[in-house]
Design an enzyme around this catalytic site. Structure first.
Site, PDB file in Angstrom:
ATOM      1  N   GLU A   1       0.836  -1.199   0.000  1.00  0.00           N
ATOM      2  CA  GLU A   1       0.000   0.000   0.000  1.00  0.00           C
ATOM      3  C   GLU A   1       0.872   1.251   0.000  1.00  0.00           C
ATOM      4  O   GLU A   1       0.494   2.286  -0.558  1.00  0.00           O
ATOM      5  CB  GLU A   1      -0.943   0.006   1.209  1.00  0.00           C
ATOM      6  CG  GLU A   1      -2.040   1.064   1.116  1.00  0.00           C
ATOM      7  CD  GLU A   1      -3.120   0.884   2.158  1.00  0.00           C
ATOM      8  OE1 GLU A   1      -4.203   0.353   1.829  1.00  0.00           O
ATOM      9  OE2 GLU A   1      -2.888   1.262   3.326  1.00  0.00           O
TER      10      GLU A   1
ATOM     11  N   LYS B   1     -13.791   1.364  -3.745  1.00  0.00           N
ATOM     12  CA  LYS B   1     -14.783   1.736  -2.731  1.00  0.00           C
ATOM     13  C   LYS B   1     -15.917   2.551  -3.353  1.00  0.00           C
ATOM     14  O   LYS B   1     -17.090   2.347  -3.025  1.00  0.00           O
ATOM     15  CB  LYS B   1     -14.103   2.534  -1.608  1.00  0.00           C
ATOM     16  CG  LYS B   1     -13.148   1.725  -0.757  1.00  0.00           C
ATOM     17  CD  LYS B   1     -12.798   2.419   0.535  1.00  0.00           C
ATOM     18  CE  LYS B   1     -12.031   3.694   0.321  1.00  0.00           C
ATOM     19  NZ  LYS B   1     -11.577   4.288   1.597  1.00  0.00           N
TER      20      LYS B   1
ATOM     21  N   HIS C   1       6.703 -27.186   3.505  1.00  0.00           N
ATOM     22  CA  HIS C   1       5.842 -28.257   3.008  1.00  0.00           C
ATOM     23  C   HIS C   1       4.759 -27.713   2.083  1.00  0.00           C
ATOM     24  O   HIS C   1       3.752 -28.390   1.845  1.00  0.00           O
ATOM     25  CB  HIS C   1       5.225 -29.003   4.189  1.00  0.00           C
ATOM     26  CG  HIS C   1       6.248 -29.648   5.069  1.00  0.00           C
ATOM     27  ND1 HIS C   1       6.699 -30.934   4.868  1.00  0.00           N
ATOM     28  CD2 HIS C   1       6.946 -29.165   6.139  1.00  0.00           C
ATOM     29  CE1 HIS C   1       7.608 -31.224   5.783  1.00  0.00           C
ATOM     30  NE2 HIS C   1       7.780 -30.166   6.565  1.00  0.00           N
TER      31      HIS C   1
END
Length: 536
Positions: free
Chosen positions: A345, A505, A376
């Site tokens: 950001e 947004k 793993h």
């Protein structure tokens, strides 16, 4: 500065074929010369392809953009967030009490200390049971409702400092997905739960939606007046009052603290409730120590600056557009997610400070998981994949469980083995010998050698520290904050705004009525099709 970039690129082209192992063979003191310390914290960057020439050029690059002056400007209250005309003073939140740091002619430190004392008094009363529930009992749980910087830091910190928890249990809700708050509240008793609503403006849609749900949950058990069970981190006193939260339980902070840099102040309230004001103070002290190191240490010995310059080397000169952060510390399992916001950001920008397009790559993709779990999962790609991904290991000398020291030793062995394996690799001849030892011969041994060989020569750095204490944790987080700043200064971008989050947004606000059935005929075909598929 362009000449330095050209010299770095030319030097990389001339040395790219040099195996990392050759640097160690040619220099018995390479570890000592390519590591640096801040207190008891060590950064080993000897397993990168830096040599003296490359490192000198990178330091020249930092000097050419006047990094030291930019550090001083940030820490003194200059308005370096140019797109929002704001100072950038998260460092002031952990500054000494007698520091003088001015914004618009006013020393901000006394105000910071006043709010910190108010937080401490409230946290202590809550922890000791003198601040009680509506029914006159002690609070057992705290639910923090926030998102982004109001969530990621506190979530990470409360887990990282779990051995120091001696207060109410802390829980976190961030996602607007109703499943999140449902699952968190399902295991709690509303009669003994405090809800902290963290939103500077009290308008963040996800946070306010979850807050309303939590308040209704409280009212279902306690009746209409649930103000005793509410606190807020906000500057919107009119909105907090309208929600029934008295000013005494509202903790505010100034606009010169960005969300992703905010857990050192009121956003850190749940951390303080969990571990207490004393441990929270040690957390701040660790960050302040790293601030001083970043400000004062020469660039060649400066951990955040070095880590930033190594990031620039890997990203811009070597062309590695991703980096993996691999904490060999289970309690740092949320660090990669926190760094995704802090780094991506801050530095996920494509324009320079003057608004012109950047001439080179900026922030890389940052990701990771704790070791040994990642071994793993995705380490296969790190070792044998076609992309080179620089890795950053974090490891403590000792854990918090002395009775499990043998397990911590195994953890350390795995961490060191991975960094060594990434560097060394395994040659085709060595792989063929292993294949033969496993019963293959002739063409089959040749074939298996390709599968069992490792290219090696894959860079990594290791951050080593004595133990994950509040002080050390503060050092680690501040180190990464300042690394991000270093890279942003080199790239010539504003690391303290986030305009890229706005458009989505805005569109979500416009789309909500369409999700609920309003006309969507003006939308693109894909969006219309998805709306139809998702209609209820």
């Amino acid at each position: 500065m362009s000449d330095i970039w050209q010299q770095l690129s030319a030097h990389r082209a001339a040395t790219e074929a040099t195996p990392l192992t050759d640097y160690f063979a040619q220099d018995a003191d390479r570890f000592a010369r390519y590591s640096a310390s801040a207190g008891e914290m060590l950064l080993d960057y000897s397993k990168t392809a830096l040599d003296d020439t490359a490192r000198d050029l990178l330091v020249q690059l930092a000097e050419s953009v006047d990094l030291k002056s930019r550090i001083a400007a940030m820490m003194s209250g200059a308005k370096i967030n140019s797109t929002e005309n704001r100072a950038v003073l998260h460092t002031a939140l952990r500054a000494p009490k007698d520091a003088v740091i001015e914004v618009d002619g006013e020393n901000v430190v006394p105000g910071i200390q006043k709010v910190l004392a108010q937080m401490g008094a409230f946290a202590t009363a809550l922890r000791e049971g003198s601040y009680q529930t509506k029914t006159g009992t002690a609070f057992t749980d705290v639910v923090n409702i926030g998102i982004g910087g109001s969530d990621l830091g506190p979530v990470m910190a409360t887990l990282a400092l779990a051995p120091y928890h001696d207060g109410p249990a802390c829980h976190f809700v961030s996602n607007v997905d109703g499943a999140h708050i449902h699952d968190v509240l399902a295991g709690l008793n509303p009669e003994t739960t405090l809800v902290v609503i963290a939103s500077k403006t009290f308008t963040t849609i996800e946070t306010m939606t979850n807050a309303e749900t939590a308040i209704q949950w409280l009212k279902g058990a306690l009746g209409e007046d649930v103000s005793t069970h509410l606190a807020a981190v906000s500057t919107a006193l009119d909105k907090t009052a309208a929600m029934g939260i008295p000013d005494a339980r509202v903790f505010g902070f100034a606009d010169w603290v960005g969300g992703r840099y905010s857990m050192w102040g009121p956003i850190g309230l749940p951390i303080m409730i969990a571990v207490g004001p004393e441990s929270f103070g040690e957390f701040l002290a660790g960050a302040a120590a790293m601030d001083q190191h970043f400000r004062d240490a020469p660039l060649m010995e400066n951990l955040p600056a070095l880590l930033g310059l190594i990031g620039v080397w890997h990203n811009n000169i070597c062309g590695y557009g991703s980096r993996a952060v691999l904490p060999y510390d289970q309690r740092l399992s949320r660090l990669p997610a926190y760094l995704q916001q802090l780094d991506m950001e801050s530095n996920g920008k494509s324009v320079a400070l003057d608004g012109s397009p950047l001439p080179r790559a900026s922030g890389p993709v940052v990701w990771g998981e704790p070791g040994t779990n990642g071994q793993h999962a995705f380490y296969q790609l790190l070792h044998q994949g076609t992309q080179v991904i620089p890795t950053e290991f974090l490891i403590a000398a000792t854990g918090h469980e002395p009775e499990l020291a043998h397990q911590h030793n195994l953890l350390k062995a795995n961490c060191l083995a991975q960094s060594e394996a990434l560097m060394l690799g395994r040659s085709w001849d060595e792989a063929r010998e292993i294949a033969i030892a496993r019963g293959f011969d002739g063409v089959d041994a040749d074939r298996m050698a390709g599968h069992l060989s490792f290219p090696g020569n894959r860079p990594s750095v290791t951050l080593a520290y004595p133990k994950l204490t509040p002080f050390v944790f503060g050092q680690i987080v501040a180190l990464y904050e300042h690394r991000v700043f270093t890279e942003g200064v080199i790239w010539g971008i504003n690391s303290f705004d986030q305009w890229g989050v706005e458009l989505g947004k805005e569109l979500a606000t416009r789309l909500l009525p369409m999700v609920e059935g309003a006309d969507a005929s003006q939308k693109d075909a894909s969006t219309r099709g998805l709306l139809a598929k998702l209609s209820t």
